[in-house]
Design an enzyme around this catalytic site. Structure first.
Site, PDB file in Angstrom:
ATOM      1  N   GLY A 157      35.938  20.946  38.820  1.00 35.07           N
ATOM      2  CA  GLY A 157      36.035  19.771  37.953  1.00 35.07           C
ATOM      3  C   GLY A 157      36.155  18.541  38.826  1.00 35.07           C
ATOM      4  N   ARG A 158      36.743  17.497  38.249  1.00 31.09           N
ATOM      5  CA  ARG A 158      36.827  16.214  38.982  1.00 31.09           C
ATOM      6  C   ARG A 158      37.510  16.367  40.340  1.00 31.09           C
ATOM      7  NH1 ARG A 158      37.558  14.180  33.477  1.00 31.09           N
ATOM      8  NH2 ARG A 158      39.455  15.413  33.557  1.00 31.09           N
ATOM      9  N   ILE A 159      38.665  17.073  40.372  1.00 33.98           N
ATOM     10  CA  ILE A 159      39.428  17.134  41.629  1.00 33.98           C
ATOM     11  C   ILE A 159      38.721  18.044  42.648  1.00 33.98           C
ATOM     12  CG2 ILE A 159      41.673  17.694  42.666  1.00 33.98           C
ATOM     13  CD1 ILE A 159      42.948  17.009  39.906  1.00 33.98           C
ATOM     14  N   THR A 234      46.990  23.108  44.853  1.00 34.25           N
ATOM     15  CA  THR A 234      47.483  21.875  44.231  1.00 34.25           C
ATOM     16  C   THR A 234      47.210  21.932  42.722  1.00 34.25           C
ATOM     17  OG1 THR A 234      45.384  20.792  44.746  1.00 34.25           O
ATOM     18  CG2 THR A 234      47.219  20.359  46.250  1.00 34.25           C
ATOM     19  N   GLU A 265      58.912  26.470  39.246  1.00 31.29           N
ATOM     20  CA  GLU A 265      59.181  25.122  39.753  1.00 31.29           C
ATOM     21  C   GLU A 265      60.448  24.603  39.122  1.00 31.29           C
ATOM     22  OE1 GLU A 265      56.031  22.240  39.444  1.00 31.29           O
ATOM     23  OE2 GLU A 265      54.649  23.554  40.500  1.00 31.29           O
ATOM     24  N   HIS A 284      55.444  19.349  44.204  1.00 32.29           N
ATOM     25  CA  HIS A 284      54.503  18.920  43.148  1.00 32.29           C
ATOM     26  C   HIS A 284      54.313  17.388  43.179  1.00 32.29           C
ATOM     27  CE1 HIS A 284      52.790  20.308  39.020  1.00 32.29           C
ATOM     28  NE2 HIS A 284      52.079  19.305  39.525  1.00 32.29           N
ATOM     29  N   ALA A 286      51.221  15.881  44.442  1.00 28.32           N
ATOM     30  CA  ALA A 286      49.843  15.540  44.821  1.00 28.32           C
ATOM     31  C   ALA A 286      49.365  14.219  44.205  1.00 28.32           C
ATOM     32  CB  ALA A 286      48.895  16.680  44.464  1.00 28.32           C
TER      33      ALA A 286
END
Ligand code: GLV
Length: 323
Positions: A157-159, A234, A265, A284, A286
């Site tokens: 996708g975008r990332i 990530t 987490e 967490h 990023a």
């Protein structure tokens, strides 16, 4: 006319907070830690809108307890695995998220983790601080080359695409496994998961967490990786089976890992993963640049206000709600 009433589960950065407070009657949770589930339920009851973070679990029973007047949930994150989207859609509640604006910041951090793990930056810093730097050593803290290596990107996708653009600058060969179809171009090679696992020097995860991707990387997947492989996560912690990761790192099945996300987490201070020195863990962060977190808060406020006004959310994670 009275203002809509909303619950906001954490303090927002300015100027988004002031804009929100002008437009609505908001209760903002002031603490650093999120409200516990009972408090969240209590605070959401009777509210017209909810602005929440990825640490808040928004399930069907919370929506039920909130009441029929709840007309928008705005999640200040791109990932929405903390929200039961199907339940929200069934109840006619649009759910907002924050796609796009955090893409480059998150890709920067994925690459920062990749570089830090490859060249053992965190270990090197500890080595100097621990007084171990006595001379220039020909074989001190040897790492792996990034330039010319093969990067496997899972999820395009975008990332994932933004990470591939960075990899091109480092002369990397990029393999992509994407559960949804991907347009092939001359900078990447689309492949199946097993080929990617077997051929990649670095593997970076960029898929959302859902029932298909939960523990996508487990014992079998680690056994297919090369011993020198470095895994970067990530995306979301539960995409990787933490016990299998521990074993793979401990036994040298893979060389190193760098995680911005974990399961659970936060990771408890006595978690076995924290005993490993071939692992880097960040809390967490990023998307945590000052500019991007400010834009995320603005977008979350835009979504909330649109939903309260009965307008279509600018960024809606369950567009089926409008059908
Ligand atoms: C962060 O992980 C986000 O989903 O925005």
């Amino acid at each position: 006319m009275s203002k809509p009433i909303v619950f906001v589960t954490r303090m927002l950065p300015q100027p988004a907070l002031s804009r929100l407070l002008e437009a609505v009657d908001a209760e903002v949770w002031p603490a650093e830690l999120p409200p516990d589930p009972d408090t969240l339920r209590l605070k959401t009851a009777g509210r017209d809108g909810l602005l929440c973070l990825l640490t808040d679990r928004i399930d069907d029973s919370l929506m039920e307890a909130a009441g029929l007047q709840l007309r928008v949930i705005s999640n200040c994150a791109v990932g929405v695995d903390n929200v039961d989207l199907a339940a929200a859609t069934r109840r006619g509640i649009p759910v907002g998220n924050t796609p796009g604006i955090l893409t480059e910041t998150t890709a920067d951090f994925a690459f920062a983790l990749l570089m830090a793990a490859a060249r053992r930056v965190v270990e090197a810093d500890a080595y100097v601080r621990d007084g171990k730097w006595h001379t220039w050593g020909l074989t001190t803290l040897l790492g792996q080359d990034v330039y010319g290596a093969t990067l496997g990107i899972i999820g395009f996708g975008r990332i994932g695409q933004a990470v591939a653009r960075r990899a091109a600058g480092f002369g990397m060969r990029v393999l992509v496994y994407s559960p949804s179809t991907t347009q092939e171009d001359n900078t990447i090679t689309q492949t199946d998961l097993h080929t990617l696992l077997a051929e990649s020097d670095f593997i970076s995860l960029h898929i959302p967490l859902n029932k298909h991707t939960h523990h996508l990387i487990g014992p079998d997947e680690f056994s297919r990786m090369k011993p020198g492989t470095i895994l970067i996560n990530t995306a979301r912690g539960p995409v990787v089976d933490p016990e299998a990761l521990y074993t793979a790192l401990k036994t040298g099945q893979i060389a190193r890992a760098a995680l911005d996300v974990t399961a659970p987490e936060p990771l408890p201070a006595d978690h076995p993963l924290l005993t490993l020195d071939n692992l880097i863990i960040a809390p967490h962060i990023a998307s945590a640049s000052q500019a991007t977190r400010g834009k995320m808060a603005e977008m979350a406020v835009d979504n909330l206000l649109a939903g309260l006004a009965g307008e279509r959310l600018p960024y809606c994670a369950n567009p089926a709600v409008y059908h």
